[in-house]
Write an enzyme that holds these catalytic residues in place. Structure first.
Site, PDB file in Angstrom:
ATOM      1  N   ASP A   1      -3.475  34.665 -91.481  1.00  0.00           N
ATOM      2  CA  ASP A   1      -3.494  35.172 -90.108  1.00  0.00           C
ATOM      3  C   ASP A   1      -4.189  34.226 -89.131  1.00  0.00           C
ATOM      4  OD1 ASP A   1      -2.105  37.434 -90.825  1.00  0.00           O
ATOM      5  OD2 ASP A   1      -3.909  38.594 -91.250  1.00  0.00           O
ATOM      6  N   VAL A   2      -5.220  33.528 -89.584  1.00  0.00           N
ATOM      7  CA  VAL A   2      -5.978  32.664 -88.670  1.00  0.00           C
ATOM      8  C   VAL A   2      -5.209  31.403 -88.294  1.00  0.00           C
ATOM      9  CG1 VAL A   2      -8.221  33.492 -89.450  1.00  0.00           C
ATOM     10  CG2 VAL A   2      -7.212  31.510 -90.567  1.00  0.00           C
TER      11      VAL A   2
END
Lengths: 118, 487
Positions: B413-414
């Site tokens: 996600d990052v």
């Protein structure tokens, strides 16, 4: 009128400030110090800071030792027993917190090394 | 006017002040790598001072005989050392959670013990008289609040521990049920009301204190059980803060400045870290605590069976070796997947191998990568990666455009560019690592499954991105042997 309302709140110049007020002052100022001291910690050190400050919160060990401080004669037998158990457990938990926290923080910080200059 | 003599109490008070100063100095020194280790040592010296002085004060006039005190200290020391020295670095998040919980429990017990002490003393002195306990309102209120915060810290930390350790009874995904928030609110209000009611009727605390304790313990479970595994960095910071606050409240019970100062320092530092973590995810604390984000963790959002889908390009080990070997700047982007696969040593070895060939290797670390703040930094430090090549969010994002290969290992996600533009995405607005700006992106991942937030990573479908499917450790090890073969 003013005197009346002051009396209502227990304001009396002859009376010393209650302990709780001093304690609240200390509490509030210490929170501000905490914010100032921690504010610029690099991401790199977040884990050791968490575990290190966690170790410091083990200061409650002082509380545990003090809770153990009381005159024996003044307590009934049941009370004495309960207080003994609670106090001993409190010391054990707080000590794990303190020793575990400091040692593991040191173990982590020991690993952080700069690259050798080429 | 009578001259007040310098008493033992004055001495103790001054010693506590010195200890508090040592804690503040220690914490301050812990904000720089060069002084951090000394800072930790100074703070532990403060703790030793506070402890020894308290022991002297207790002397032999104590409720618990000194034998018990020392036995308890020894047991605690043994368990603490065992945990601290035997826990592997990948287990640090659990370890910190556990220690937080123990601190909270200690404060809870201190408050209960102090209450039992004052009740017993009273019952004993006036066994037949109507019992009226005379304690300041503030101390009675503080008993209730300490039990509340201490209890929440304890069970909350135990649940966090279970989730991080991967215990079956505490699944990593959030558990939410209807009425959970209402129950949490009700329990909290109950604890607060009982704490206040105790002020005018101190003796009733005999049933109220245990009631608050039970409610608080339950509250801790309910609060943390609804939070997903990847949100644990926030939870750990928050519980850290709570354990400090519990200590400070215990200080109000005992009227002890050392506890009040130190507890509030830790309370404040925990809150700052909590805030940093929330900002790094562009989410509010309320959303982390009650949002239930990650409920569909591990399930593809478009109903797939986990097989590669879309038109992501697949790389083979030799493709990646070729790319790495011809790069002049490589950025490794580690995430929780690296920790799970215990791949940090392999990753470090690969980095060294590339460095030896004159390739510049650095590591881009997102503030919430992993399961605790700074998790990746600790793991890479353990694998002997020097800390000056570990870049933070801003530092890495300044470098991606000059990067030839961004090698993503277990982060998801990052790195999702959707956070920058897709307004409908749950991760919209979250500061990300701009891996997509590198000339070539390589992702080592077991499948195309979405990450914690349950969204597909559009990075995987970009032209400059290729996937190397497999376990992080296995793949990196294969890359190493291939690189060596090509020598």
């Amino acid at each position: 009128m003013l005197n009346y309302s002051l009396a209502l709140f227990g304001a009396n110049p002859a009376q010393p400030v209650q302990q709780i007020i001093i304690a609240l002052v200390v509490f509030t100022l210490a929170i501000f110090i905490g914010f100032e001291v921690i504010n610029r910690v690099p991401v790199l050190l977040h884990t050791p800071l968490t575990s290190g400050s966690n170790a410091i919160s083990g200061i409650t060990i002082v509380g545990a030792l003090l809770a153990a401080y009381s005159t024996k004669e003044a307590l009934g037998h049941t009370g004495e027993f309960i207080a003994t158990v609670l106090g001993t457990l409190a010391i054990i938990f707080a000590t794990i917190n303190v020793i575990g926290g400091y040692v593991v923080t040191d173990r982590m910080l020991k690993m952080f090394k700069k690259s050798p200059r080429k | 006017m009578p001259i007040l003599a310098f008493t033992l109490n004055d001495f103790i008070g001054l010693a506590y002040l010195v200890a508090s100063v040592l804690f503040i100095l220690g914490l301050k020194m812990m904000s720089q790598v060069a002084t951090a280790r000394r800072g930790n040592f100074i703070s532990s010296a403060g703790m030793a001072l506070a402890g020894v002085v308290t022991l002297l004060y207790i002397g032999d006039n104590q409720l618990i005989s000194l034998t018990w005190v020392f036995a308890a200290l020894l047991i605690g020391t043994a368990i603490g050392l065992l945990l601290a020295l035997k826990t592997p670095m990948t287990g640090m998040p659990q370890m910190v959670a556990l220690l937080n919980g123990f601190g909270g429990m200690a404060s809870l017990l201190v408050a209960c013990g102090d209450y039992v002490n004052s009740v017993s003393r009273h019952s004993h002195l006036n066994p037949l008289v109507l019992q009226v306990m005379t304690r300041p309102w503030s101390e009675l209120l503080a008993v209730g609040l300490t039990v509340l915060v201490g209890g929440v810290t304890f069970t909350g930390s135990m649940i966090a521990f279970g989730k991080l350790q991967g215990l079956k009874i505490t699944p990593s995904k959030p558990i939410q049920f209807p009425g959970q928030k209402a129950t949490i609110a009700a329990l909290l209000v109950l604890c607060l009301i009982l704490s206040c009611v105790m002020i005018p009727t101190p003796m009733s605390g005999q049933w109220m204190v245990p009631t608050i304790a039970v409610a608080a313990l339950l509250l801790g479970v309910l609060l943390v059980i609804g939070i997903g595994g990847a949100d644990m960095p926030v939870v750990i910071c928050l519980l850290n803060s709570y354990s400090g606050i519990a200590g400070a409240f215990a200080g109000f019970v005992l009227n002890n400045m050392a506890l009040i100062i130190t507890g509030s320092l830790v309370g404040a530092s925990g809150l700052i870290l909590t805030n940093i973590m929330c900002k790094a995810m562009n989410r509010s604390l309320a959303n982390v605590l009650f949002g239930g984000v990650g409920a569909n963790e591990g399930q593809a959002s478009s109903g797939s069976d986990g097989a590669p889908q879309g038109n992501a390009r697949q790389f083979l080990v030799e493709d990646v070796t070729y790319l790495l070997g011809n790069a002049s700047q490589v950025m490794v982007v580690p995430g929780y997947g690296m920790a799970v696969a215990q791949a940090q040593h392999a990753v470090a070895d690969m980095g060294k191998l590339l460095e030896e060939r004159g390739i510049k290797v650095r590591y881009a670390i997102h503030p919430v990568a992993g399961r605790m703040p700074g998790h990746m930094n600790v793991l890479l430090a353990e694998a002997n990666v020097p800390y000056d090549v570990l870049l933070d969010l801003d530092g890495s994002n300044a470098e991606f455009e000059q990067t030839d290969v961004a090698l993503i290992i277990g982060a998801n996600d990052v790195t999702n560019p959707a956070a920058r533009h897709a307004k409908s995405s749950p991760i919209y607005g979250m500061p990300i690592l701009d891996c997509d700006k590198a000339k070539q992106v390589v992702v080592i991942k077991r499948s195309l499954n979405p990450g914690f937030a349950g969204v597909e990573n559009e990075l995987y479908f970009r032209d400059n991105c290729g996937m190397l499917f497999g376990d992080a450790k296995k793949m990196v090890t294969e890359l190493i042997s291939r690189l060596k073969q090509e020598g």
